[in-house]
Design a protein around this motif. Sequence first.
Motif, PDB file in Angstrom:
ATOM      1  N   GLY A   1      54.800 -30.298  17.230  1.00 53.76           N
ATOM      2  CA  GLY A   1      54.439 -31.483  16.462  1.00 53.76           C
ATOM      3  C   GLY A   1      54.497 -32.712  17.313  1.00 53.76           C
ATOM      4  N   GLY A   2      55.435 -33.625  16.985  1.00 49.71           N
ATOM      5  CA  GLY A   2      55.541 -34.816  17.799  1.00 49.71           C
ATOM      6  C   GLY A   2      56.528 -35.819  17.231  1.00 49.71           C
ATOM      7  N   TRP A   3      56.719 -36.896  17.990  1.00 49.12           N
ATOM      8  CA  TRP A   3      57.601 -37.992  17.612  1.00 49.12           C
ATOM      9  C   TRP A   3      56.761 -39.260  17.462  1.00 49.12           C
ATOM     10  CZ3 TRP A   3      63.068 -37.638  17.221  1.00 49.12           C
ATOM     11  CH2 TRP A   3      63.598 -36.413  17.609  1.00 49.12           C
ATOM     12  N   ILE A   4      57.074 -40.061  16.441  1.00 46.50           N
ATOM     13  CA  ILE A   4      56.416 -41.351  16.240  1.00 46.50           C
ATOM     14  C   ILE A   4      57.506 -42.394  16.078  1.00 46.50           C
ATOM     15  CG2 ILE A   4      54.899 -42.722  14.768  1.00 46.50           C
ATOM     16  CD1 ILE A   4      53.537 -40.113  13.913  1.00 46.50           C
ATOM     17  N   GLY A   5      57.412 -43.443  16.860  1.00 45.22           N
ATOM     18  CA  GLY A   5      58.383 -44.519  16.763  1.00 45.22           C
ATOM     19  C   GLY A   5      57.693 -45.851  16.542  1.00 45.22           C
ATOM     20  N   ILE A   6      58.333 -46.745  15.788  1.00 39.79           N
ATOM     21  CA  ILE A   6      57.807 -48.083  15.573  1.00 39.79           C
ATOM     22  C   ILE A   6      58.991 -49.019  15.388  1.00 39.79           C
ATOM     23  CG2 ILE A   6      57.602 -47.800  13.046  1.00 39.79           C
ATOM     24  CD1 ILE A   6      55.007 -49.528  13.269  1.00 39.79           C
ATOM     25  N   GLY A   7      58.847 -50.244  15.891  1.00 38.42           N
ATOM     26  CA  GLY A   7      59.942 -51.191  15.766  1.00 38.42           C
ATOM     27  C   GLY A   7      59.487 -52.595  16.088  1.00 38.42           C
ATOM     28  N   ASP A   8      60.424 -53.538  15.976  1.00 41.51           N
ATOM     29  CA  ASP A   8      60.102 -54.950  16.174  1.00 41.51           C
ATOM     30  C   ASP A   8      61.374 -55.667  16.622  1.00 41.51           C
ATOM     31  OD1 ASP A   8      59.118 -57.487  16.176  1.00 41.51           O
ATOM     32  OD2 ASP A   8      58.867 -57.640  14.008  1.00 41.51           O
ATOM     33  N   VAL A   9      61.300 -56.316  17.782  1.00 37.37           N
ATOM     34  CA  VAL A   9      62.437 -57.073  18.291  1.00 37.37           C
ATOM     35  C   VAL A   9      62.424 -58.468  17.676  1.00 37.37           C
ATOM     36  CG1 VAL A   9      63.552 -58.004  20.347  1.00 37.37           C
ATOM     37  CG2 VAL A   9      62.375 -55.792  20.452  1.00 37.37           C
ATOM     38  N   ALA A  10      63.584 -58.894  17.190  1.00 42.56           N
ATOM     39  CA  ALA A  10      63.706 -60.254  16.657  1.00 42.56           C
ATOM     40  C   ALA A  10      63.653 -61.243  17.816  1.00 42.56           C
ATOM     41  CB  ALA A  10      65.018 -60.398  15.885  1.00 42.56           C
ATOM     42  N   GLY A  11      62.744 -62.186  17.777  1.00 42.81           N
ATOM     43  CA  GLY A  11      62.569 -63.134  18.864  1.00 42.81           C
ATOM     44  C   GLY A  11      61.234 -62.923  19.544  1.00 42.81           C
ATOM     45  N   HIS A  12      61.031 -63.662  20.633  1.00 45.97           N
ATOM     46  CA  HIS A  12      59.764 -63.537  21.343  1.00 45.97           C
ATOM     47  C   HIS A  12      59.986 -63.856  22.809  1.00 45.97           C
ATOM     48  CE1 HIS A  12      59.553 -67.931  21.412  1.00 45.97           C
ATOM     49  NE2 HIS A  12      59.889 -67.893  20.128  1.00 45.97           N
ATOM     50  N   GLY A  13      58.934 -63.712  23.595  1.00 45.57           N
ATOM     51  CA  GLY A  13      59.014 -64.004  25.016  1.00 45.57           C
ATOM     52  C   GLY A  13      59.400 -62.796  25.834  1.00 45.57           C
ATOM     53  N   LEU A  14      59.763 -63.081  27.093  1.00 47.05           N
ATOM     54  CA  LEU A  14      60.012 -62.011  28.045  1.00 47.05           C
ATOM     55  C   LEU A  14      61.215 -61.157  27.663  1.00 47.05           C
ATOM     56  CD1 LEU A  14      58.895 -60.829  30.624  1.00 47.05           C
ATOM     57  CD2 LEU A  14      60.375 -62.366  31.916  1.00 47.05           C
ATOM     58  N   ALA A  15      62.257 -61.777  27.100  1.00 47.30           N
ATOM     59  CA  ALA A  15      63.436 -61.006  26.696  1.00 47.30           C
ATOM     60  C   ALA A  15      63.071 -59.941  25.674  1.00 47.30           C
ATOM     61  CB  ALA A  15      64.512 -61.927  26.143  1.00 47.30           C
ATOM     62  N   ALA A  16      62.209 -60.335  24.715  1.00 50.23           N
ATOM     63  CA  ALA A  16      61.769 -59.349  23.724  1.00 50.23           C
ATOM     64  C   ALA A  16      60.988 -58.221  24.384  1.00 50.23           C
ATOM     65  CB  ALA A  16      60.922 -60.031  22.652  1.00 50.23           C
TER      66      ALA A  16
ATOM     67  N   ALA B   1      66.780 -55.461  16.998  1.00 49.46           N
ATOM     68  CA  ALA B   1      65.443 -54.928  16.712  1.00 49.46           C
ATOM     69  C   ALA B   1      65.494 -53.934  15.563  1.00 49.46           C
ATOM     70  CB  ALA B   1      64.869 -54.236  17.954  1.00 49.46           C
ATOM     71  N   THR B   2      64.375 -53.847  14.856  1.00 50.64           N
ATOM     72  CA  THR B   2      64.202 -52.728  13.937  1.00 50.64           C
ATOM     73  C   THR B   2      63.687 -51.540  14.747  1.00 50.64           C
ATOM     74  OG1 THR B   2      61.894 -53.224  13.413  1.00 50.64           O
ATOM     75  CG2 THR B   2      63.586 -54.315  12.074  1.00 50.64           C
ATOM     76  N   LEU B   3      64.028 -50.339  14.317  1.00 50.57           N
ATOM     77  CA  LEU B   3      63.521 -49.126  14.969  1.00 50.57           C
ATOM     78  C   LEU B   3      63.495 -47.996  13.955  1.00 50.57           C
ATOM     79  CD1 LEU B   3      62.612 -47.469  17.414  1.00 50.57           C
ATOM     80  CD2 LEU B   3      65.021 -47.012  17.918  1.00 50.57           C
ATOM     81  N   LEU B   4      62.319 -47.439  13.761  1.00 49.49           N
ATOM     82  CA  LEU B   4      62.143 -46.252  12.914  1.00 49.49           C
ATOM     83  C   LEU B   4      61.636 -45.141  13.807  1.00 49.49           C
ATOM     84  CD1 LEU B   4      61.910 -44.774  10.160  1.00 49.49           C
ATOM     85  CD2 LEU B   4      59.587 -45.673   9.999  1.00 49.49           C
ATOM     86  N   LEU B   5      62.346 -44.016  13.828  1.00 54.02           N
ATOM     87  CA  LEU B   5      61.957 -42.880  14.642  1.00 54.02           C
ATOM     88  C   LEU B   5      61.709 -41.675  13.729  1.00 54.02           C
ATOM     89  CD1 LEU B   5      61.501 -42.029  17.553  1.00 54.02           C
ATOM     90  CD2 LEU B   5      63.881 -41.306  17.671  1.00 54.02           C
ATOM     91  N   MET B   6      60.531 -41.090  13.856  1.00 55.89           N
ATOM     92  CA  MET B   6      60.111 -39.986  12.988  1.00 55.89           C
ATOM     93  C   MET B   6      59.816 -38.754  13.830  1.00 55.89           C
ATOM     94  SD  MET B   6      57.392 -42.186  10.686  1.00 55.89           S
ATOM     95  CE  MET B   6      57.465 -41.147   9.256  1.00 55.89           C
ATOM     96  N   ARG B   7      60.339 -37.609  13.398  1.00 59.99           N
ATOM     97  CA  ARG B   7      60.012 -36.328  14.037  1.00 59.99           C
ATOM     98  C   ARG B   7      59.132 -35.520  13.088  1.00 59.99           C
ATOM     99  NH1 ARG B   7      63.930 -32.177  17.376  1.00 59.99           N
ATOM    100  NH2 ARG B   7      62.250 -30.867  18.168  1.00 59.99           N
TER     101      ARG B   7
ATOM    102  N   ALA C   1      64.753 -41.586  10.738  1.00 55.96           N
ATOM    103  CA  ALA C   1      66.003 -42.350  10.699  1.00 55.96           C
ATOM    104  C   ALA C   1      65.739 -43.720  11.292  1.00 55.96           C
ATOM    105  CB  ALA C   1      67.108 -41.631  11.470  1.00 55.96           C
ATOM    106  N   GLY C   2      66.564 -44.700  10.897  1.00 62.64           N
ATOM    107  CA  GLY C   2      66.440 -46.047  11.436  1.00 62.64           C
ATOM    108  C   GLY C   2      66.102 -47.064  10.352  1.00 62.64           C
ATOM    109  N   ALA C   3      65.912 -48.291  10.774  1.00 63.57           N
ATOM    110  CA  ALA C   3      65.615 -49.395   9.863  1.00 63.57           C
ATOM    111  C   ALA C   3      64.304 -50.050  10.281  1.00 63.57           C
ATOM    112  CB  ALA C   3      66.747 -50.417   9.882  1.00 63.57           C
ATOM    113  N   HIS C   4      63.361 -50.154   9.345  1.00 61.16           N
ATOM    114  CA  HIS C   4      62.085 -50.820   9.591  1.00 61.16           C
ATOM    115  C   HIS C   4      61.441 -51.072   8.229  1.00 61.16           C
ATOM    116  CE1 HIS C   4      58.822 -52.158  12.132  1.00 61.16           C
ATOM    117  NE2 HIS C   4      57.968 -51.395  11.476  1.00 61.16           N
ATOM    118  N   GLU C   5      60.171 -51.451   8.236  1.00 60.49           N
ATOM    119  CA  GLU C   5      59.440 -51.673   6.995  1.00 60.49           C
ATOM    120  C   GLU C   5      59.277 -50.356   6.234  1.00 60.49           C
ATOM    121  OE1 GLU C   5      59.624 -55.331   8.093  1.00 60.49           O
ATOM    122  OE2 GLU C   5      58.560 -54.859   6.225  1.00 60.49           O
TER     123      GLU C   5
END
Length: 826
Positions: A630-645, A693-699, A709-713
Amino acid sequence: MTRRRPTIALLIDNMAGDYQSEVRSGIERAAEAHDVNLLIAFAFGDLIPLRGSTDAARRGLYHIIRSEIVDGIIVASSTLCHLVGIDAVREFCRSYASFPLCSIGMAIDDIPSLMVDNALGTEISVLHLVDEHGCRRIAYISGPTNNEEALLRAGGYRRALAARSIAYDERLFMSGAFTVGSGHAAVRELLDRGVDFDAIVAANDCMALGAIELLKERGIDVPGDVLVCGFDDIRTARFTKPSLSTVRQPLKELAGLAVETVLQMIEGEPVPVLRLVGVGLTRRVSCGCGRQAGPLLLPPGAAAWSGPSSLAGQRASLERALAQAVTISARSLDGWADRLLSALEEELAGDRGRFLRGLEELLDAARREGVLLEQFQSVISLLRARLQRAPEQGGDAALNETLEQIWHASRIAIGSASVHVEGEQRLKVELAAIDVNYGMRHFSTCLSLPVLRSTLAADLPKLQFSRVALSLFDDALRSTMTLFFWMEDGREVEVPPVSFPAHLLAPPGFLSGDERWSVITFPVAFGGVEKFGLAVVDGQANEMIYDALRLQLGSAVKAATLHREVVRQVELRERIEQEKVREESRVAARIQTTLVPEQPSVEGLELCATMKPAVEVGGDYYDVIATPDGGWIGIGDVAGHGLAAGLIVLMIQSMVSVMASSPAAADPRGIVCAVNRAVYKNVRDRLKRDEHATLLLMRYTRDGRVTFAGAHEDILVCSPRTRRCARIPTSGVFIGALPEIDAMTRDAELVLEDGDVLVLYSDGVTEARNEHHEQFGLDRLCATVEAAQSAPVEVIRDRILGAVEGWCPSLDDDITILVARYRKPG
């Protein structure tokens, strides 16, 4: 003055594999018996550098082993020629012509070479099928053309046909690659062409097993319809159904001869240029023989058995017959048949249990030497056939009863010992797998060399390593190295960095001392191209751990190198004036968008995605990693912006990619928690920042099951049956906000039905605001998906993106959209 202990090097392609394991084991035993040091060098995937090559190519591991470290070299040529071919291996060996060197598995002109009689082995198999089973249409699966052993075995096939006046039919000659898959493909081609055959001989066991697998798929019985023989007698051959008849190589004997040959050359003694070691056919079920375990009584008129005195009368012939019934190359077991017969005489003279004790001692000694214990069943069958007489043939009923009890107890003892050995080997493999999975789980999150050093000190003892020297190259020419990590007796040794010539392999003092040593060395490299240094470790761990350690060390050093450079860039950028923010955003956008998979693909999913950075780039992330199931799907969002993000996105992507791509990948919860620990430490302690950051990881698996598992939309799943979107909340914790989130992170599960549309998105979609500051919202997103749910996934994605852009012409946050439609197998 005491004489310096000689050191011998073994050059081999890898530590894993039945052939490599047997050769290594035999050489280790011989080195110990002769009291010499042993250095095993393996660099799987590394080309053999030749003396006429460029400077960069000539500094591979195999080339830099010189006389300052070793006194003689054994080259496992048959394993190395897979990498560069026969001619390159021959040239490499000849470049050491003045050095005590011998070749195993390939004959090289003017170089002492040791080989099993490959041609004879194949000839024995073919003649067995012709003479004892009446086969006339024997197909052959050859090995690769750049392997000398494969060519010799193919020659034996042709020679056997000629010996029985059977015409060679090129339609029955198939090419393979010494793999199960190539054996499978060869027989499929043979059947599809409609070529008639009644037996198959393969140049190795893996191809023979692949052939049997394909025959079973086509409803062809083995050995009922087609007989099959292999070559090598790997462990798997004994346990397949049917068990595989095969030519057994005495690899331990070959390895022992290699050590003796090199030691003779070191002493200046002459040695033969070529020595062939005999082989034998192990008959099992696949060729129609199997093992005869029933009663074997003597024919009428044979000499009567009347007790120990009769045994003495046929002692010599019995001893010869027993020695031929079992393949034993270990010299420590010489005379075993004589000792076993003596134990039987003592048993029959009144020493109850003496034979069984002698047999158990023999089995224990044979186990230590790696002998197949199941062979001793034929010893019992032979003794029973030669010594037991039926009453109607004048046999002694009481004596027969005593012998039957002995044979019965002996078979139980042999069976029990065989099961114990196989169970012990299986347990070792399982424990090694656990060690690899858990002992190396921290390597993928080592984003700095100091952290890698502390991880090595903590985890290497768990992997059964007690003595380690890891050194890194000082320059691009790889001529000198600096010590990075040193361990003795399972503890890190605090020593200042020491620079030394690379051809010494380890810092001064490591490969010396009065005690005999045996070590393994391999390159620390990434992708077979970027070479960072060399590792020298003791040889006590399970063989499967070494290659895993090689890969993990190379990946960890690469990650640390990349991370160090990224951190340096971050520190530099953060000292720039505010007017540089826009430039930083462009750099972050490149990092963010470069990490996005170019063409995401997972079996069973129609898949597409897009990421659109905002003017001031945030930190959106998504990734798709395909796996065999099958596979893994990940999605997330770092709070903030710029190079650090962007840097945090790089951290998350690299760690998730490494852990999810591992064959022993953990569940989503385990990866999310591991990533959280590393991100928290890197962001808080090293970058001195507070981003999270939010991170949702799906197997996903092919049957439609999705573990996440994780926290996201919220996850959206639009069913073609209801044409409505189900909103599935995620209930984890932000990544990097807390040092540990294990107690608050759980795996959840959903099951996709055929045609279901899965939609993942970042908050840049739902929180996009129009000129009245109204958010686009989840309801509008669901309505857009439901309106387009029957369209191709690319259309659904573009409808969502168009609706958001129409709602909010000037985006304030990154937009990430991933759409997948599940297609049920079949």
